[in-house]
Design an enzyme around this catalytic site. Structure first.
Site, PDB file in Angstrom:
ATOM      1  N   PRO A   2       0.838  -1.206   0.000  1.00 24.10           N
ATOM      2  CA  PRO A   2       0.000   0.000   0.000  1.00 24.10           C
ATOM      3  C   PRO A   2       0.871   1.253   0.000  1.00 24.10           C
ATOM      4  CG  PRO A   2      -0.777  -1.583   1.639  1.00 24.10           C
ATOM      5  CD  PRO A   2       0.532  -2.096   1.120  1.00 24.10           C
ATOM      6  N   GLU A   3       0.394   2.287  -0.674  1.00 26.98           N
ATOM      7  CA  GLU A   3       1.145   3.531  -0.741  1.00 26.98           C
ATOM      8  C   GLU A   3       0.566   4.528   0.262  1.00 26.98           C
ATOM      9  OE1 GLU A   3       1.924   4.714  -4.847  1.00 26.98           O
ATOM     10  OE2 GLU A   3       1.620   2.638  -5.495  1.00 26.98           O
TER      11      GLU A   3
END
Length: 282
Positions: A2-3
């Site tokens: 996930p960013e």
């Protein structure tokens, strides 16, 4: 992994439900989930018992809980989400991938679920770096574009000295943190820059515009809960984000560019896929 937007969504959910609560019980279901805590599962669980969650914080793609009291005095519990890690609250509909379970003093159940077992929990000391207090494993990361103290001009100075592809630099968490493959492609599309352009050959205004585009696209993603392509990324309530519907470049191979109509192309870059418009991003 996930960013920034996805991690920030999780952090906000944890902040709303966990701050002020005390950890009443902890159980490690899979040793890989605590492999970064070198003292082992027993040490981590004993130090977490009785600790009060004083706050939450994040830098780039990493989040942590700030702990006080009991054995974990003024430490941080760093949560590595890895590729598929989830921090879920309440009863689990499916416990097959449960790696760590905790119970808070108000009865709230906190579950760390990780299908691919790349993530985990790590209890660590805090250090002060450049005016910020950070967990030791996070201290080397640069500030991210949504950090109130992010200095875009300083990052431009760094980029102007880098003789390598601009996308490679966007993905370097020691240059600017929080940006991964998805938001790098989206920022480059918005700024009209091809990811293979060499950083030190881009002008200061274009580099600044690129950093502004990265901040803009991540704020837009954050507003709708982040980007979910499958069930591996969800918020603390198990809900998906909706920014995948608004992506302009990433994942849109053979689809028309929303700006000029040219077909979006895909190319290999650093063992992953890059998506771009060959007309808008010269």
């Amino acid at each position: 992994m996930p960013e920034l937007p996805e991690v920030e969504v999780v952090r906000r959910g944890l902040n709303d439900h966990l701050v002020g609560r005390t950890i009443a019980a902890v159980r490690v279901h899979h040793p890989r989930a605590v492999r970064r805590h070198e003292a082992g599962p027993a040490d981590l669980t004993s130090r977490l018992l009785g600790a009060r969650i004083a706050g939450t914080d994040r830098r780039g793609k990493y989040l942590w809980l700030l702990l006080t009291g009991a054995a974990a005095a003024d430490e941080a519990l760093v949560v590595h989400l890895g590729m598929s890690g989830q921090m879920l609250l309440g009863e689990l509909p499916d416990a097959r991938h449960l790696r760590i379970a905790a119970l808070l003093d108000d009865g709230t159940k906190v579950s760390f679920v990780d299908q691919r077992t790349f993530g985990g929990w790590q209890l660590t000391d805090l250090v002060e770096v450049d005016g910020s207090v950070l967990p030791v494993p996070v201290a080397h990361l640069a500030r991210d574009p949504l950090d109130p103290r992010f200095d875009a001009e300083s990052v431009v100075d760094v980029l102007r000295c880098k003789h390598s592809e601009i996308k490679r630099q966007l993905l370097d968490q020691t240059v600017v943190s929080g940006i991964g493959n998805i938001y790098a492609d989206e920022a480059l599309w918005r700024a009209g820059i091809r990811g293979t352009r060499v950083a030190d050959r881009l002008s200061r205004p274009r580099l600044r515009a690129l950093l502004d585009a990265a901040a803009e696209v991540m704020r837009d993603a954050l507003a709708v809960g982040g980007t979910s392509f499958d069930s591996l990324y969800v918020n603390v309530n198990g809900e998906s984000g909706y920014f995948s519907r608004s992506l302009d470049a990433y994942g849109r191979e053979d689809e028309p560019c929303r700006r000029c109509g040219t077909t979006i192309r895909r190319a290999k870059f650093m063992n992953r896929s890059s998506y771009y418009c060959p007309k808008c991003q010269r």
